[in-house]
Write a protein that holds these residues in place. Structure first.
Motif, PDB file in Angstrom:
ATOM      1  N   GLN A 214     -18.971  -1.240   3.860  1.00 57.21           N
ATOM      2  CA  GLN A 214     -17.793  -0.407   4.018  1.00 57.21           C
ATOM      3  C   GLN A 214     -17.610   0.492   2.803  1.00 57.21           C
ATOM      4  O   GLN A 214     -17.920   0.098   1.679  1.00 57.21           O
ATOM      5  CB  GLN A 214     -16.551  -1.288   4.173  1.00 57.21           C
TER       6      GLN A 214
ATOM      7  N   TYR B  23     -12.217   5.940   5.627  1.00 60.20           N
ATOM      8  CA  TYR B  23     -13.047   4.773   5.396  1.00 60.20           C
ATOM      9  C   TYR B  23     -14.149   4.743   6.439  1.00 60.20           C
ATOM     10  O   TYR B  23     -14.076   5.409   7.469  1.00 60.20           O
ATOM     11  CB  TYR B  23     -12.207   3.491   5.446  1.00 60.20           C
TER      12      TYR B  23
ATOM     13  N   THR C 136     -16.510   1.992   8.576  1.00 58.65           N
ATOM     14  CA  THR C 136     -16.772   0.613   8.934  1.00 58.65           C
ATOM     15  C   THR C 136     -17.269   0.540  10.360  1.00 58.65           C
ATOM     16  O   THR C 136     -16.962   1.412  11.181  1.00 58.65           O
ATOM     17  CB  THR C 136     -15.495  -0.245   8.788  1.00 58.65           C
TER      18      THR C 136
ATOM     19  N   TYR D 120      -9.664  -1.430   1.740  1.00 54.50           N
ATOM     20  CA  TYR D 120     -10.068  -1.940   3.058  1.00 54.50           C
ATOM     21  C   TYR D 120     -10.494  -3.386   2.916  1.00 54.50           C
ATOM     22  O   TYR D 120     -11.117  -3.780   1.915  1.00 54.50           O
ATOM     23  CB  TYR D 120     -11.252  -1.108   3.563  1.00 54.50           C
TER      24      TYR D 120
ATOM     25  N   ASN E 196     -12.137  -6.445   5.720  1.00 54.18           N
ATOM     26  CA  ASN E 196     -12.390  -6.808   7.111  1.00 54.18           C
ATOM     27  C   ASN E 196     -11.650  -8.084   7.465  1.00 54.18           C
ATOM     28  O   ASN E 196     -11.130  -8.776   6.589  1.00 54.18           O
ATOM     29  CB  ASN E 196     -13.887  -6.881   7.428  1.00 54.18           C
TER      30      ASN E 196
END
Lengths: 114, 113
Positions: free
Chosen positions: A2, A25, A27, A94, A96
């Motif tokens: 990421q 971002y 991802t 960020y 996950n």
């Protein structure tokens, strides 16, 4: 991996006006969390706002709100009625859903003019 | 509630010396993180612990760096021997559990001469 990009190294705003800080971002995940942290001259990292990717509603905390565009992978921070105390570095981050690691953008320095 | 506590707040040392940074997480938090902030590389995760166990230390730059968490209320990050390129602000953060929001300490500004 990421990545988080903040394309504005510096921004300035007049006191009482509104300013928007950008963040994008990258991802491949579908479920994740996004954050904005504020770092004033004291260097303390202060959580400003958090957004869960599964929520369509944009998060709001008093004068701070976000514009979360999942398809565009964009997560901007809007500060309304800017105050002198809002002057700081702002970092987009960020994480996950499964992990613990925060990935930070390079930061945007916000200056507030009286 | 007390936030994350770090000590010292500032450290100036000479190259080759051992440096130990300390962190007390928020009471009840089970995850602890060490970050480093530099102008060149921004904020980087060095290592994190969950329930006092190191989970991911892939961010630790080299063998000169080590971190321990002997109990739920204390962690150390040690640099031995220190080098000028280790100069940075080192942050400790904690979260209630894995995946929860991380709260940061005030940081330790390290200068290695």
């Amino acid at each position: 991996a990421q990545t988080v990009t903040q394309s504005q190294p510096e921004m300035s705003v007049q006191e009482a006006e509104t300013v928007t800080l950008s963040c994008t971002y990258d991802t491949s995940e579908s479920d994740y969390y996004l954050f904005w942290y504020k770092q004033p001259p004291s260097r303390q990292m202060i959580l400003v706002i958090r957004q869960e990717a599964y929520k369509q509603q944009n998060a709001t905390e008093n004068r701070f709100s976000v514009n979360f565009q999942k398809a565009a992978k964009s997560f901007s921070l809007k500060i309304s009625d800017s105050q002198l105390g809002d002057a700081a570095m702002y970092f987009c981050a960020y994480r996950n859903n499964a992990g613990n690691m925060l990935t930070f953008g390079g930061g945007t320095r916000l200056m507030v003019k009286p | 509630d007390a936030g994350v506590i770090q000590s010292p707040r500032h450290e100036v040392t000479e190259m080759g010396q051992e440096v130990t940074l300390r962190c007390k997480p928020i009471s009840g938090h089970n995850s602890l993180f060490w970050y480093r902030q530099t102008m060149m590389r921004g904020l980087e995760l060095l290592i994190y612990f969950n329930n006092n166990v190191p989970i991911d230390d892939s961010g630790m730059p080299e063998d000169r760096f080590s971190a321990k968490m002997p109990n739920a209320s204390f962690s150390t990050l040690k640099i031995q021997p220190s080098e000028p390129r280790d100069s940075a602000v080192y942050f400790c953060a904690s979260s209630l559990a894995q995946g929860e929001t991380q709260y940061f300490g005030p940081g330790t500004r390290l200068l290695v001469l």
